[in-house]
Design an enzyme around this catalytic site. Structure first.
Site, PDB file in Angstrom:
ATOM      1  N   SER A 142       5.398 -52.768  31.209  1.00  0.00           N
ATOM      2  CA  SER A 142       6.334 -52.715  30.091  1.00  0.00           C
ATOM      3  C   SER A 142       7.422 -53.756  30.315  1.00  0.00           C
ATOM      4  O   SER A 142       7.651 -54.188  31.448  1.00  0.00           O
ATOM      5  CB  SER A 142       6.970 -51.317  30.013  1.00  0.00           C
ATOM      6  OG  SER A 142       8.072 -51.287  29.131  1.00  0.00           O
ATOM      7  N   TYR A 155      11.251 -44.053  34.120  1.00  0.00           N
ATOM      8  CA  TYR A 155      10.184 -44.785  33.438  1.00  0.00           C
ATOM      9  C   TYR A 155      10.153 -46.234  33.896  1.00  0.00           C
ATOM     10  O   TYR A 155       9.086 -46.773  34.237  1.00  0.00           O
ATOM     11  CB  TYR A 155      10.391 -44.709  31.920  1.00  0.00           C
ATOM     12  CG  TYR A 155       9.312 -45.421  31.138  1.00  0.00           C
ATOM     13  CD1 TYR A 155       8.022 -44.901  31.059  1.00  0.00           C
ATOM     14  CD2 TYR A 155       9.576 -46.606  30.452  1.00  0.00           C
ATOM     15  CE1 TYR A 155       7.031 -45.545  30.337  1.00  0.00           C
ATOM     16  CE2 TYR A 155       8.594 -47.255  29.720  1.00  0.00           C
ATOM     17  CZ  TYR A 155       7.323 -46.722  29.673  1.00  0.00           C
ATOM     18  OH  TYR A 155       6.341 -47.364  28.965  1.00  0.00           O
TER      19      TYR A 155
END
Length: 246
Positions: A142, A155
């Site tokens: 990401s 995350y």
């Protein structure tokens, strides 16, 4: 002709979002795709839809947090198609929260899916790829594996880890002709937002998704990486909406 025709590709997180879009793109370009996720009905329906369009597709219900199930997925692929050319570690969850909320169960779930799931996938396919001296492992990270913002701590930590793991894998397996790619999406319209239990954060993320990319944008990036000649490894791709600043 793209260098993807006839390749046997395992795809985790295949039942929705980036995974579903990637399955469609790969199958339509001649790959043999093994779909893996936990939701069997979605996998079955996707397999049937892709086969109607002429695709070669199988599926196996798989929980990426189980090393045993990931090993079974690799063996299933070998038994079905005789080889594994590409693994796409796409499964992931994103229950964002403030650290002071101490959502330990959500922390553990992210670590299990986003980090251990990637490791179990790599471990399951490497023996077959090393034996053939050929293969390609694609791990979906990401943009938050490059930058950190509040509520993204755990995350982002998992996505930084995915990048570190993939880079180490690249160095270790280059001599075995095994390619690696890190895919780093920015905002994408997927079901990831649904895993956020903090309603304030979920609302904020939903608002930011007004400029988000369709999953097909990431699927096309994955196709590009796979389709390069065997002597060329696209090691990392960052794909953001044009209007996304961070």
């Amino acid at each position: 002709m793209l260098n993807v025709v006839g390749k046997v590709i395992i795809l985790t997180g295949a039942s929705s979002g980036i995974g579903e879009a990637t399955a469609k793109v790969l199958a339509s370009n001649g790959a043999k795709v093994v779909l893996a996720a936990r939701r069997e009905e979605r996998l079955r329906n996707l397999k049937l839809a892709l086969e109607k369009q002429g695709g070669t597709v199988e599926y196996k219900v798989t929980d990426v947090t189980s090393q045993e199930q990931m090993e079974e997925l690799a063996r299933f692929t070998i038994d079905t198609f005789g080889q594994i050319d590409v693994l796409i570690n796409n499964a992931g969850i994103m229950p964002l929260s403030f650290l002071h909320e101490k959502k330990v169960m959500e922390w553990d779930q992210m670590i299990d899916v986003n980090i251990k799931g990637v490791l179990y996938g790599i471990g399951a396919v490497l023996p077959y790829m090393r034996k053939r001296k050929q293969g390609h492992i694609i791990d979906v990270s990401s943009v938050t594996g490059h930058i950190v913002r509040k509520t993204w701590a755990v995350y982002s930590g998992t996505k930084f880890a995915v990048r570190a793991i993939t880079e180490a894998l690249r160095q270790e397996e280059a001599e075995n002709n095994i390619r690696t790619t890190i895919i780093c999406p920015g905002g994408v319209r997927t079901e990831l937002v649904n895993t956020i239990s903090n309603e304030e954060i979920k609302k904020s993320i939903n608002e930011s998704l007004q400029i988000a990319l369709p999953p097909e944008a990431i699927a096309n990036s994955i196709l590009y990486a796979i389709s390069q000649p065997e002597h060329t490894a696209v090691n990392e791709i960052i794909v953001r909406p044009t209007k996304q600043e961070l």
